[in-house]
Design an enzyme around this catalytic site. Structure first.
Site, short mmCIF file in Angstrom:
data_model
loop_
_atom_site.label_atom_id
_atom_site.label_comp_id
_atom_site.label_asym_id
_atom_site.label_seq_id
_atom_site.Cartn_x
_atom_site.Cartn_y
_atom_site.Cartn_z
NE ARG A 23 -62.01 13.74 -55.16
CZ ARG A 23 -63.05 13.03 -54.73
NH1 ARG A 23 -63.31 12.98 -53.43
NH2 ARG A 23 -63.82 12.37 -55.58
CG ASN A 49 -62.07 14.37 -58.80
OD1 ASN A 49 -61.85 13.68 -57.81
ND2 ASN A 49 -61.19 15.19 -59.32
CB SER A 50 -61.76 8.66 -59.98
OG SER A 50 -62.04 8.52 -61.34
CD GLN A 51 -64.03 5.01 -53.78
OE1 GLN A 51 -64.13 4.21 -54.71
NE2 GLN A 51 -64.46 4.75 -52.58
#
Length: 199
Positions: A23, A49-51
């Site tokens: 990530r 930015n998604s979990q």
């Protein structure tokens, strides 16, 4: 989805992708130290930015296969596009679309550094949801929440194709059956930024 062994295999492929595509490389420099945080991270312009746990859940539901043609709607930083590209491998293709011009540049640069030329991230066409001229797709992932299921995206799926999208607060998985009723299931509550659908 597949049976127990198939589900385990999908989960293992997703775990491997999350390891192979860190990530941190898809975050603004000032946020990279937070990459291990299991929550959404701001990437500017009202987007996140998604979990990671949510991303993994969605990828398991999508069950991408090597060689699939995949559309990533709301590609943002390019992280999900790169994860999808890892899952398709070089025999597949991934197209990420994003509306925010600054994020298109940011995400495309991140994706280029990831070194998977079978994936690309481009600006969404004004007034167009998805990429109908590039379909049909075997898999479509949507990382923003519409109020209702967008038929325009369903129409971009190949027969037997899978769409994973958070409709309202419910993660929704649709399997398209051309000429018959589509198979729709819900998989828990999630929070996402709204999807702009122009309708």
């Amino acid at each position: 989805m597949a049976g127990a062994s198939g589900t385990d295999a999908v989960a293992e492929r997703v775990r491997a992708a999350m390891v192979a595509v860190p990530r941190a490389g898809f975050l603004p420099r000032a946020r990279r130290r937070d990459a291990a945080y299991d929550g959404p991270l701001d990437i500017g312009h009202g987007q996140t930015n998604s979990q990671p746990r949510t991303v993994a859940d969605m990828l398991r539901l999508l069950a991408v296969r090597p060689g699939d043609r995949v559309l990533d709607v709301g590609a943002g930083s390019g992280w999900t596009t790169a994860l999808l590209a890892h899952l398709t491998g070089p025999t597949g293709s991934v197209l990420g679309v994003e509306r925010v011009p600054e994020l298109v540049r940011f995400g495309a640069a991140n994706l280029e550094r990831a070194g998977m030329p079978w994936a690309r991230l481009v600006a969404a066409r004004p007034g167009v949801l998805g990429a109908p001229d590039d379909g049909p797709f075997d898999r479509i992932l949507v990382s923003a929440a519409p109020r209702r299921l967008p038929q325009g995206l369903v129409d971009q799926l190949a027969d037997g194709g899978v769409l994973v999208i958070p409709v309202g607060a419910r993660m929704t998985r649709l399997v398209r059956h051309v000429g018959d009723s589509d198979e729709v299931s819900e998989h828990g509550a999630y929070r996402f930024v709204p999807l702009v659908t122009d309708d």
